[in-house]
Design an enzyme around this catalytic site. Sequence first.
Site, mmCIF file in Angstrom:
data_model
loop_
_atom_site.group_PDB
_atom_site.id
_atom_site.type_symbol
_atom_site.label_atom_id
_atom_site.label_comp_id
_atom_site.label_asym_id
_atom_site.label_seq_id
_atom_site.Cartn_x
_atom_site.Cartn_y
_atom_site.Cartn_z
ATOM 1 N N TYR A 36 48.618 31.309 46.073
ATOM 2 C CA TYR A 36 49.668 32.310 45.818
ATOM 3 C C TYR A 36 50.636 31.842 44.742
ATOM 4 O O TYR A 36 51.177 32.655 43.996
ATOM 5 C CB TYR A 36 50.387 32.691 47.119
ATOM 6 N N GLN B 43 50.561 49.042 45.755
ATOM 7 C CA GLN B 43 49.952 47.968 46.553
ATOM 8 C C GLN B 43 50.161 46.635 45.857
ATOM 9 O O GLN B 43 49.790 45.590 46.371
ATOM 10 C CB GLN B 43 48.448 48.215 46.682
ATOM 11 N N HIS C 297 52.467 46.263 50.164
ATOM 12 C CA HIS C 297 51.879 44.970 50.519
ATOM 13 C C HIS C 297 52.803 43.790 50.231
ATOM 14 O O HIS C 297 52.340 42.672 50.066
ATOM 15 C CB HIS C 297 50.536 44.797 49.794
ATOM 16 N N CYS D 86 61.248 25.846 55.808
ATOM 17 C CA CYS D 86 62.371 26.740 56.101
ATOM 18 C C CYS D 86 63.644 25.905 56.313
ATOM 19 O O CYS D 86 63.621 24.888 57.013
ATOM 20 C CB CYS D 86 62.043 27.521 57.370
ATOM 21 N N GLN E 46 36.745 53.079 36.295
ATOM 22 C CA GLN E 46 35.527 53.573 36.966
ATOM 23 C C GLN E 46 35.716 55.031 37.327
ATOM 24 O O GLN E 46 36.787 55.396 37.817
ATOM 25 C CB GLN E 46 35.289 52.809 38.281
HETATM 26 P P1 NAD Z 1 41.354 46.103 43.548
HETATM 27 O O1 NAD Z 1 41.349 44.799 42.819
HETATM 28 O O2 NAD Z 1 40.568 46.247 44.784
HETATM 29 O O3 NAD Z 1 40.859 47.252 42.550
HETATM 30 C C1 NAD Z 1 41.324 47.359 41.242
HETATM 31 C C2 NAD Z 1 40.940 48.718 40.702
HETATM 32 O O4 NAD Z 1 41.494 48.858 39.416
HETATM 33 C C3 NAD Z 1 39.414 48.920 40.567
HETATM 34 O O5 NAD Z 1 39.088 50.204 41.057
HETATM 35 C C4 NAD Z 1 39.167 48.837 39.061
HETATM 36 O O6 NAD Z 1 38.111 49.674 38.644
HETATM 37 C C5 NAD Z 1 40.502 49.357 38.534
HETATM 38 N N1 NAD Z 1 40.869 48.856 37.219
HETATM 39 C C6 NAD Z 1 40.671 47.633 36.682
HETATM 40 N N2 NAD Z 1 41.221 47.542 35.471
HETATM 41 C C7 NAD Z 1 41.807 48.743 35.229
HETATM 42 C C8 NAD Z 1 42.565 49.280 34.139
HETATM 43 N N3 NAD Z 1 42.831 48.539 33.056
HETATM 44 N N4 NAD Z 1 43.007 50.549 34.217
HETATM 45 C C9 NAD Z 1 42.730 51.320 35.314
HETATM 46 N N5 NAD Z 1 42.039 50.862 36.368
HETATM 47 C C10 NAD Z 1 41.580 49.597 36.333
HETATM 48 O O7 NAD Z 1 42.908 46.455 43.766
HETATM 49 P P2 NAD Z 1 43.674 47.315 44.856
HETATM 50 O O8 NAD Z 1 42.989 48.623 45.035
HETATM 51 O O9 NAD Z 1 45.088 47.271 44.452
HETATM 52 O O10 NAD Z 1 43.490 46.545 46.247
HETATM 53 C C11 NAD Z 1 43.417 45.160 46.377
HETATM 54 C C12 NAD Z 1 44.613 44.432 47.000
HETATM 55 O O11 NAD Z 1 44.901 43.327 46.157
HETATM 56 C C13 NAD Z 1 45.908 45.164 47.121
HETATM 57 O O12 NAD Z 1 46.280 45.051 48.432
HETATM 58 C C14 NAD Z 1 46.940 44.405 46.264
HETATM 59 O O13 NAD Z 1 48.087 44.103 47.031
HETATM 60 C C15 NAD Z 1 46.294 43.126 45.928
HETATM 61 N N6 NAD Z 1 46.465 42.686 44.508
HETATM 62 C C16 NAD Z 1 47.621 42.898 43.814
HETATM 63 C C17 NAD Z 1 47.744 42.483 42.498
HETATM 64 C C18 NAD Z 1 49.034 42.705 41.757
HETATM 65 O O14 NAD Z 1 50.080 42.740 42.379
HETATM 66 N N7 NAD Z 1 49.014 42.884 40.438
HETATM 67 C C19 NAD Z 1 46.675 41.839 41.877
HETATM 68 C C20 NAD Z 1 45.518 41.611 42.619
HETATM 69 C C21 NAD Z 1 45.436 42.049 43.937
#
Ligand code: NAD
Length: 249
Positions: free
Chosen positions: A64, A98, A116, A152, A220
């Site tokens: 993290y 998210q 999240h 903590c 996608q």
């Molecule tokens: P995911 O990684 O499961 O899916 C990402 C989605 O974004 C995919 O459908 C992909 O096709 C699409 N994608 C990728 N690049 C893109 C772009 N340039 N433009 C548009 N779409 C694009 O992510 P999720 O659905 O958010 O779920 C996964 C979990 O991971 C969440 O709970 C989230 O909290 C966490 N997460 C957060 C971050 C962040 O805060 N930036 C990063 C990674 C994961």
Amino acid sequence: MEFQAQQLRDASRVVVFSGAGLSAESGIPTFRDALSGLRERFDPAALATAQAFRNDPALVWGWYEWRRAKALAAQPNAAHLAITKLATRVPTLTVVTQNVDDLLERAGCPEVLHLHGSLGSPRCFACARAYAIKDDQPDESEQGRSIEPPRCLHCNGKVRPGVVWFGESLPDDVWRKALAAVKKCDVLLSVGTSGLVQPAAELPRIALKHGAQVVHINVQPELVVENREFSLVGRAAEVLPKLVEQAFG
Ligand code: NAD
């Protein structure tokens, strides 16, 4: 896109629901990408659970910290900025994400509902008190490096990341606010989410059920099942600014 732009123009209440794809072009790996380097050595999903933290707190905290470093080094992209612009154009905009980064806030977005949690808000694993993380720049060079979590200041428990792990409930007040907005909205823009993580993934379906138009923006194509559902295929940082520009100039 003209049709969706018109819908935005006509809408009183809009929800933007975003996932990791929104921040992908800022250089923050999506969930799948963030785990890929570790896939050979660890069970990826097991890094985002309370049990994983109990088993190996330094491994989980280190992972993290690597993600926090990535987020701190990143800048908001054109999609984050388009959402901020949208907030000034529609009568009511609710932003539900998210994402655990703070790029929407740094793009000037007024209120963001973080389903999240947030990388910047760690808390004690034992007593749940917030822990003020030092505003330093963690090391982003090494993805799999173990780092002992801080302790903590009140109970000496281990400090955990302030995110929602698999198997944990979403923050109740945030989820209630998000649901209320989704049920009332005219248009929901679902941006850069795979729709795999529950219960967040239900939000577009709930909006549809309550009569909203739902527009998916993703690299996608999305399988659309209702006539009020649309898929705009492309990068969020390209499609979203175009859509907002077409709607409001
Ligand atoms: P995911 O990684 O499961 O899916 C990402 C989605 O974004 C995919 O459908 C992909 O096709 C699409 N994608 C990728 N690049 C893109 C772009 N340039 N433009 C548009 N779409 C694009 O992510 P999720 O659905 O958010 O779920 C996964 C979990 O991971 C969440 O709970 C989230 O909290 C966490 N997460 C957060 C971050 C962040 O805060 N930036 C990063 C990674 C994961």
